[in-house]
Scaffold this motif. Sequence first.
Motif, short mmCIF file in Angstrom:
data_model
loop_
_atom_site.label_atom_id
_atom_site.label_comp_id
_atom_site.label_asym_id
_atom_site.label_seq_id
_atom_site.Cartn_x
_atom_site.Cartn_y
_atom_site.Cartn_z
N LYS A 415 0.86 -1.19 0.00
CA LYS A 415 0.00 0.00 0.00
C LYS A 415 0.89 1.23 0.00
CE LYS A 415 -3.71 2.28 2.63
NZ LYS A 415 -3.00 3.57 2.78
N GLN A 416 0.74 2.06 -1.01
CA GLN A 416 1.62 3.22 -1.19
C GLN A 416 0.93 4.50 -0.71
OE1 GLN A 416 3.65 3.19 -5.15
NE2 GLN A 416 2.54 1.28 -5.51
N ASP A 417 1.52 5.10 0.31
CA ASP A 417 1.04 6.38 0.83
C ASP A 417 2.04 7.47 0.44
OD1 ASP A 417 -1.14 5.17 1.99
OD2 ASP A 417 -0.21 4.98 3.96
N VAL A 418 1.56 8.50 -0.23
CA VAL A 418 2.41 9.62 -0.64
C VAL A 418 1.92 10.86 0.10
CG1 VAL A 418 3.23 11.01 -2.56
CG2 VAL A 418 2.79 8.57 -2.90
N GLU A 505 12.82 -10.28 7.01
CA GLU A 505 11.55 -10.87 7.39
C GLU A 505 10.69 -9.86 8.14
OE1 GLU A 505 12.15 -14.43 9.57
OE2 GLU A 505 13.08 -15.53 7.91
N ASP A 506 9.39 -9.96 7.88
CA ASP A 506 8.38 -9.22 8.65
C ASP A 506 8.53 -7.70 8.56
OD1 ASP A 506 7.37 -11.67 9.48
OD2 ASP A 506 8.72 -11.74 11.21
N ILE A 507 9.07 -7.18 7.47
CA ILE A 507 9.10 -5.73 7.29
C ILE A 507 7.70 -5.27 6.89
CG2 ILE A 507 10.02 -3.82 5.93
CD1 ILE A 507 12.06 -4.85 7.75
N LYS A 508 7.08 -4.50 7.75
CA LYS A 508 5.72 -4.03 7.49
C LYS A 508 5.68 -2.61 6.92
CE LYS A 508 3.57 -7.67 9.07
NZ LYS A 508 2.79 -8.53 8.16
N HIS A 509 6.77 -1.87 7.07
CA HIS A 509 6.71 -0.45 6.72
C HIS A 509 8.05 0.00 6.14
CE1 HIS A 509 5.40 3.87 8.06
NE2 HIS A 509 5.36 3.70 6.76
N VAL A 510 7.99 0.68 5.01
CA VAL A 510 9.15 1.31 4.39
C VAL A 510 8.85 2.80 4.25
CG1 VAL A 510 10.53 1.53 2.30
CG2 VAL A 510 9.96 -0.73 3.16
N VAL A 523 10.83 1.73 -6.94
CA VAL A 523 10.23 0.39 -6.99
C VAL A 523 11.03 -0.59 -6.14
CG1 VAL A 523 9.68 -1.56 -8.51
CG2 VAL A 523 9.19 0.78 -9.25
N HIS A 524 12.36 -0.50 -6.21
CA HIS A 524 13.21 -1.38 -5.41
C HIS A 524 13.07 -1.06 -3.92
CE1 HIS A 524 15.45 -3.73 -8.38
NE2 HIS A 524 15.43 -2.66 -9.15
N ARG A 525 12.97 0.20 -3.58
CA ARG A 525 12.86 0.58 -2.17
C ARG A 525 11.59 0.00 -1.54
NH1 ARG A 525 14.21 7.02 -1.41
NH2 ARG A 525 16.46 7.00 -1.88
N ILE A 526 10.45 0.30 -2.15
CA ILE A 526 9.19 -0.16 -1.54
C ILE A 526 9.06 -1.68 -1.63
CG2 ILE A 526 8.11 2.04 -2.12
CD1 ILE A 526 6.53 0.60 -4.29
N GLY A 527 9.88 -2.32 -2.46
CA GLY A 527 9.85 -3.76 -2.57
C GLY A 527 10.48 -4.49 -1.40
N THR A 535 1.72 -8.49 3.12
CA THR A 535 1.36 -7.11 2.77
C THR A 535 2.23 -6.13 3.55
OG1 THR A 535 -0.37 -7.08 4.47
CG2 THR A 535 -1.02 -7.73 2.24
N GLY A 536 2.32 -4.92 3.05
CA GLY A 536 3.13 -3.90 3.71
C GLY A 536 2.69 -2.51 3.30
N ILE A 537 3.29 -1.51 3.94
CA ILE A 537 2.98 -0.10 3.69
C ILE A 537 4.27 0.61 3.30
CG2 ILE A 537 2.09 2.06 4.66
CD1 ILE A 537 0.46 0.43 6.61
N ALA A 538 4.17 1.49 2.32
CA ALA A 538 5.30 2.33 1.92
C ALA A 538 4.85 3.78 1.97
CB ALA A 538 5.77 1.97 0.52
N THR A 539 5.52 4.58 2.78
CA THR A 539 5.21 6.01 2.92
C THR A 539 6.32 6.82 2.27
OG1 THR A 539 4.04 5.60 5.01
CG2 THR A 539 4.67 7.86 4.52
N THR A 540 5.94 7.76 1.42
CA THR A 540 6.92 8.56 0.69
C THR A 540 6.65 10.03 0.93
OG1 THR A 540 7.03 6.86 -1.03
CG2 THR A 540 7.92 9.03 -1.58
N PHE A 541 7.72 10.78 1.28
CA PHE A 541 7.62 12.22 1.48
C PHE A 541 7.97 12.92 0.17
CE2 PHE A 541 9.08 11.61 6.17
CZ PHE A 541 7.87 11.00 6.45
#
Length: 628
Positions: A415-418, A505-510, A523-527, A535-541
Motif C-alpha cells: 500500500k503506497q502512501d504519498v 523478514e516481517d518488514i511491514k513499513h518502508v 520500486v526497489h525501495r518499496i519492494g 502485505t506492507g505499507i510504503a510512505t513517501t515524502f
Amino acid sequence: MAENKKYRKSESESSDDNDDNYVPYIPLKQRRKEQLSKVAKILKTKTGIDGGIQQDKPDISDNICWNEETKNVSSPSTSNTDNSGMVNSGVSLLDQHSTLKKQAEVVKETAKDIQLKEEQRILESVTEARALQSVQDLAQGVTYKKALKTGWKPPSFILSRPQHVNDKIRFHLRIDVEGDSIPPPVRSFRDMKFPKSLLTALKKKGIRKPSPIQTQGIPVVLSGRDMIGIAFTGSGKTLVFVLPLIMFCLEQEKKMPFSKGEGPYGLVVCPSRELARQTFQVMTYYSKCLEASGLPGLRFALCIGGIPAKDTLDVLRKGCHAVIATPGRLMDMLNKKMLHLHICRYLCLDEADRMIDMGFEEDVRTIFSYFKGQRQTLLFSATMPKKIQNFARSALVCPVTVNVGRAGAASLDVKQDVEYVKDEAKVVHLLNCLQKTPPPVLVFAQKKKDVDDIHEYLLLKGVEAVAIHGGKDQEERSRAVDMFRNKEKDVLVATDIASKGLDFEDIKHVINYDMPDDIENYVHRIGRTGRSGNTGIATTFINKSCDQSILLDLKALLIEASQQIPEILIELGPAEDAYIELGGERGCSYCGGLGHRITECPKLDAIRSKQISNLGRQDYLANNAADY
C-alpha cells in the motif's frame, strides 16, 4: 422625338406579337443560385448522401453555359470538398462533420507515426552498438548456436502434457514467456526432482510451493537454457538461480570431487556487498542442509570489498564450487590471477540492469573474457526496460525470457502512501510515521549526510536504530544489517545500497525520507516490504523540490497499482498520455518510467549532459600527465 416614339412602338408591337414565347427576366445572381441547387441535387442522386467526387474544381459560376432553348446547364464535375478541405454549401452539416473528422484522424495518425519514428531513432542512438560479449569472442567472431545440455528432465507426465495446458497454467499465474522450445512449468518442488533434505529445508523457511517465477524459471535453468528473469520484488528470484546452481555443483562433486585450487564451477555477480553477502548466506544454508543428510559438502567463496582477500583465497585453494562476488573485487582478483574461470560454466548477474546502470558494463564485458568455453548465463531483475533486455540478449544463447507482470511494476501487496511534507518538517514527521506499524521499519534517504542526521535524531529520541551507507566500513555495515535482521534493532536507516535485493523478514513499513532520482529505485525501495505474499505499507515524502518528471512517473505508477492519488500529484496534470500504450510500449523505453516518453526522459538527459561535460577531459588529463 418621333424616332423615339417610333422605336417604343415597334418594341411594344414586337412584344405583343410574341406573347406566347415570353420569358420573364431573372437576375443573373438568382439564376446561378438556382442552377447550383440543381447541380447539388443531381450529384446527391448519383453518388449518394455520403459520397462525392473529389478533384481540383474551378469556380462553377464562371463555367455555367446557358441554352435558351433547352434551359439546361452544363458544368464541370463538382465535389463535396475541394483539396483545401473547404466544404460546399450543398452538403449537410453531418456530412461535413464526418469528412472533417476523417481528415483530423489522418493528421493524428501521422503525428503518432512521427513520434514513434523519433522515439525509435533516439533509442537506437543510445543503444550500445557492441554486443554484451567478451572481447575475445567478438574478435574471433565466436557464436554459440545451441544451449548447454544437462542431465535434468521433468517427469514424464509433465513432458507429455499438451501445450495448451502449459499455456493455461502460465496464463493463470500471469507468466509471459518468449523463446524457442520453452520447458514446461512445474508446480511443485518435488516434481523438480530436488532431494528430500532440500525440500525439508525449504519447508523450514516456510516455502511449500514455488512462486510463479520459480514455477517457470527453475525448469528453464535446470534444462541448461540461458534466461532473462523479470518479476516484482519479493517474488523469490534468488531461489531460481541458487537451487539449480547447488544441484549442478553437487552433480559435479559426485562425479569427480573438486581438488585443491580447482573451481569455481558457478559465478554469481551482485551490484552491492549486502546483496552478495545475503546470497552467500542463502547458498550456505541450503548446502549445509544437504550435507547434513549425507550428501557431499560444497564450498562457496564470498568475494566482496571490505573483507580480507585472504579469506576468499583460503576457500579457493581448497577447491571452490561457486563464487559470489561484486564487480570491483572480482575484477581485481581476476587481474591479479588470484582467481580463474577456466572451468566455470554457470554465470548469474543478479539485478543485471542496475549493474549496467551503475557503470559496471565494461567490467561485465571484461569478466566474460575470462571464460574459456560456453557458459549458461542468467540475468535477473525486477526492473529491466526493453533497452536492457535487447542489449542483454546479445550475450545469451537461445535465451528464454520469463516475465511475471510488467517489468518495473510495483508489487500489488504494498500500500503506497504519498504525503506532502516540507523539507524542514521531515524529521519531525518521521516520528509520526513510525507509529503506523510495529517494528521493524526501513527508512531510505538519498544522501549519506541525511542518513547520519536521521540516525542521530532517532537515537536522541530513544529509538533503537542502525544506519548503513557507502561511507561506512564493511564490518560496521555487516554488523548493522545482522542486528536489524535478527530484530535486535527496530529501525534501519540506509541509502539505496539496501534497496536492491535485500530480504528482511516481517518488514511491514518502508519510509522514503525523500523521493529518489530514479523511479526504478523507488520500486526497489518499496519492494523491501510486501514480500512472499505478505502485505506492507510504503510512505513517501514529497514536496515541490522534487523533479516534476519523477513525480509524473510516480503518479502513473500509483494509477497502475490502483492506489490513492494525493492532491499535489493531481495538480501536476495528466500522466495518462505517456501511460497509454504507444507502439507496443508504455511509458519510456529507456528507463521504464510510465509518466513520460523517451523524448522527455530525464535519465537520458542526465547521461547526455554528463557525456558532454566529460568530452575531451580524458585527453586533457593524459596531456597533463605526459608533461610531468
